[in-house]
Design an enzyme around this catalytic site. Structure first.
Site, PDB file in Angstrom:
ATOM      1  NE  ARG A  89      64.926  34.248 119.043  1.00  0.00           N
ATOM      2  CZ  ARG A  89      65.829  33.330 119.441  1.00  0.00           C
ATOM      3  NH1 ARG A  89      65.416  32.234 120.072  1.00  0.00           N
ATOM      4  NH2 ARG A  89      67.112  33.482 119.208  1.00  0.00           N
ATOM      5  CE1 TYR A 135      41.384  37.830 108.414  1.00  0.00           C
ATOM      6  CE2 TYR A 135      43.227  36.529 109.204  1.00  0.00           C
ATOM      7  CZ  TYR A 135      42.731  37.659 108.578  1.00  0.00           C
ATOM      8  OH  TYR A 135      43.590  38.606 108.118  1.00  0.00           O
ATOM      9  CG  ASP A 187      40.754  32.644 116.105  1.00  0.00           C
ATOM     10  OD1 ASP A 187      40.474  33.541 116.927  1.00  0.00           O
ATOM     11  OD2 ASP A 187      41.339  32.866 115.041  1.00  0.00           O
ATOM     12  CE  LYS A 230      41.309  41.798 113.586  1.00  0.00           C
ATOM     13  NZ  LYS A 230      42.544  41.090 113.356  1.00  0.00           N
TER      14      LYS A 230
HETATM   15  N1  PLP Z   1      41.863  35.142 113.724  1.00  0.00           N
HETATM   16  C1  PLP Z   1      40.784  35.903 113.461  1.00  0.00           C
HETATM   17  C2  PLP Z   1      39.427  35.419 113.860  1.00  0.00           C
HETATM   18  C3  PLP Z   1      40.926  37.131 112.811  1.00  0.00           C
HETATM   19  O1  PLP Z   1      39.849  37.890 112.561  1.00  0.00           O
HETATM   20  C4  PLP Z   1      42.229  37.564 112.449  1.00  0.00           C
HETATM   21  C5  PLP Z   1      42.443  38.861 111.755  1.00  0.00           C
HETATM   22  O2  PLP Z   1      41.514  39.492 111.288  1.00  0.00           O
HETATM   23  C6  PLP Z   1      43.313  36.734 112.728  1.00  0.00           C
HETATM   24  C7  PLP Z   1      43.108  35.542 113.390  1.00  0.00           C
HETATM   25  C8  PLP Z   1      44.718  37.164 112.358  1.00  0.00           C
HETATM   26  O3  PLP Z   1      45.182  38.104 113.269  1.00  0.00           O
HETATM   27  P1  PLP Z   1      46.241  39.297 112.936  1.00  0.00           P
HETATM   28  O4  PLP Z   1      45.594  40.186 111.925  1.00  0.00           O
HETATM   29  O5  PLP Z   1      46.449  39.915 114.275  1.00  0.00           O
HETATM   30  O6  PLP Z   1      47.459  38.638 112.400  1.00  0.00           O
END
Ligand code: PLP
Length: 386
Positions: free
Chosen positions: A46, A98, A170, A195
């Site tokens: 971990r 998101y 992000d 992604k």
């Molecule tokens: N940030 C963005 C811009 C996203 O599009 C997403 C998911 O679609 C996330 C964070 C969350 O990621 P995860 O689905 O891998 O938990």
């Protein structure tokens, strides 16, 4: 070395025993100590794991940061970052973002006394108006998901620094191949590595990159304390995907640009949201701060009756809820990814019942356009017959 070479060579250590080109998957959770008070650098997986470390070192280097952290999902990465804050703290957050991030802030972090205000992050007066003495950080998505709004990273980071706020970006939609926020003044980058970084719609993962020794140490503490870490198999799979990031991003960009132009001319489409189109309101900012464009675009059809038949008739493009993989996916944000954002706020931002998001894959652009064309034609026929 150029980024293409660094990506291709992730983990290409030269194993002196086997000569293996690919790095090993260390499944071990415990590591033997040579002596009392000694460590090989790995004690318990971990805290640190050899396979995850390859990935973490790679993302830290690619994002020009000081430390990388592999998490079990993008949400786990965001949750770990939010653990920097305490009861009473307040965050300034991109207006369009998101839906899962919004849900985490509004339905989970709020219960721990952490609040957020959603602001157009290009409007410094608006940011200043929402700033409070208890504001601790600014969280931006650029481009935003799904409306592709661009924030001038350097400008907002300078403003945030003047208020002693942390800036968290992000960077999921552009990846370090096209955009490196830490070089523009940000303190923390987060990714849904599920992604583009993973790239194949087959691994769920998140990454955090920090700048500066103190922040990196605090994040290492939180990452280990919370424990939402990425396992060795997924760490390996993610790093394997990242090796081809440069090729994939270039193709995603090429295809998305061709499709954005095609949609822009389509009689049933009211508006296309894609930062490579010259009419995009932040086209110049995007050109300046990033070296390319994402493969995601959104478009608004003129008539909501087009939505259901388009989603029913697309064949090559899958009606599915993710983005950033080699396979093309189309999403209906209002009922899928952004359903947890109250309708009133969604409509105010523009995520309405006529908006579709398209994650353009790496198939041939002609095939994708042909699929779209037949789906639009079938939808038109269905509406006319109704
Ligand atoms: N940030 C963005 C811009 C996203 O599009 C997403 C998911 O679609 C996330 C964070 C969350 O990621 P995860 O689905 O891998 O938990």
């Amino acid at each position: 070395m150029k980024i293409e070479s660094r990506l291709a060579q992730i983990g290409s250590i030269c194993d002196p025993v086997t000569g293996a080109i690919s790095f090993p998957i260390y499944q071990a959770t415990a590591f033997r100590h040579p002596e009392l008070g000694q460590s090989t650098g790995f004690d318990y997986s971990r805290t640190k794991s050899p396979t995850r470390k390859v990935l973490e070192d790679a993302i830290a280097e690619l994002e020009a940061g000081d430390a990388g952290f592999g998490c079990s999902s993008g949400m786990a990465a965001l949750q770990t970052v939010f653990a920097l804050f305490a009861q009473g703290d307040h965050l300034l957050v991109s207006l369009d973002l998101y839906g899962g991030t919004y849900r985490l802030l509004e339905q989970v972090m709020s219960r721990f006394g952490i609040t957020a205000s959603y602001v157009d992050t290009n409007d410094l007066d608006g940011l200043a108006a929402h700033y409070r003495p208890e504001t601790k950080a600014l969280l931006i998505e650029t481009p935003t998901n799904p409306l592709m709004m661009i924030t001038d990273i350097e400008r907002v980071c300078a403003w945030a620094k003047s208020k002693e706020l942390l800036t968290i970006v992000d960077n999921t939609l552009l990846t370090p191949f096209f955009q490196r926020p830490l070089e523009l003044g940000a303190d923390i980058v987060v990714h849904s590595a599920t992604k583009y970084l993973g790239g194949h719609n087959d691994v769920l993962a998140g990454l955090i990159v920090t700048k500066g020794k103190e922040l990196s140490e605090r994040m290492a503490f939180l990452h280990n304390s919370i424990g939402a870490v990425l396992g060795p198999q997924d760490s390996w799979l993610l790093a394997r995907g990242m090796k081809t990031l440069a090729l994939r991003m270039e193709r995603h960009q090429y295809n998305a640009t061709a499709i954005a132009h095609w949609l822009d001319k389509h009689e049933a489409v009211e508006e296309v949201y894609y930062p490579a189109l010259e009419q995009h309101p932040q086209f110049a900012i995007q050109q300046r701060q990033s070296s390319g464009n994402t493969g995601i675009l959104s478009f608004r059809v003129k008539d909501a009756r087009y939505v259901a038949p388009i989603l029913r008739h697309i064949k090559l493009i899958a009606f599915a809820e993710s983005l950033g993989g080699v396979e093309s996916l189309m999403t209906y944000p209002a009922v899928q990814t952004h359903a947890d954002i109250p309708e009133e706020i969604r409509r105010q931002v523009g995520v309405d019942d006529r908006l579709l998001r398209f994650s353009v894959g790496i198939e041939h652009a002609d095939d994708l356009i042909e699929d779209l064309a037949q789906a639009f034609a079938a939808a038109k026929q269905q509406i006319e017959e109704a």
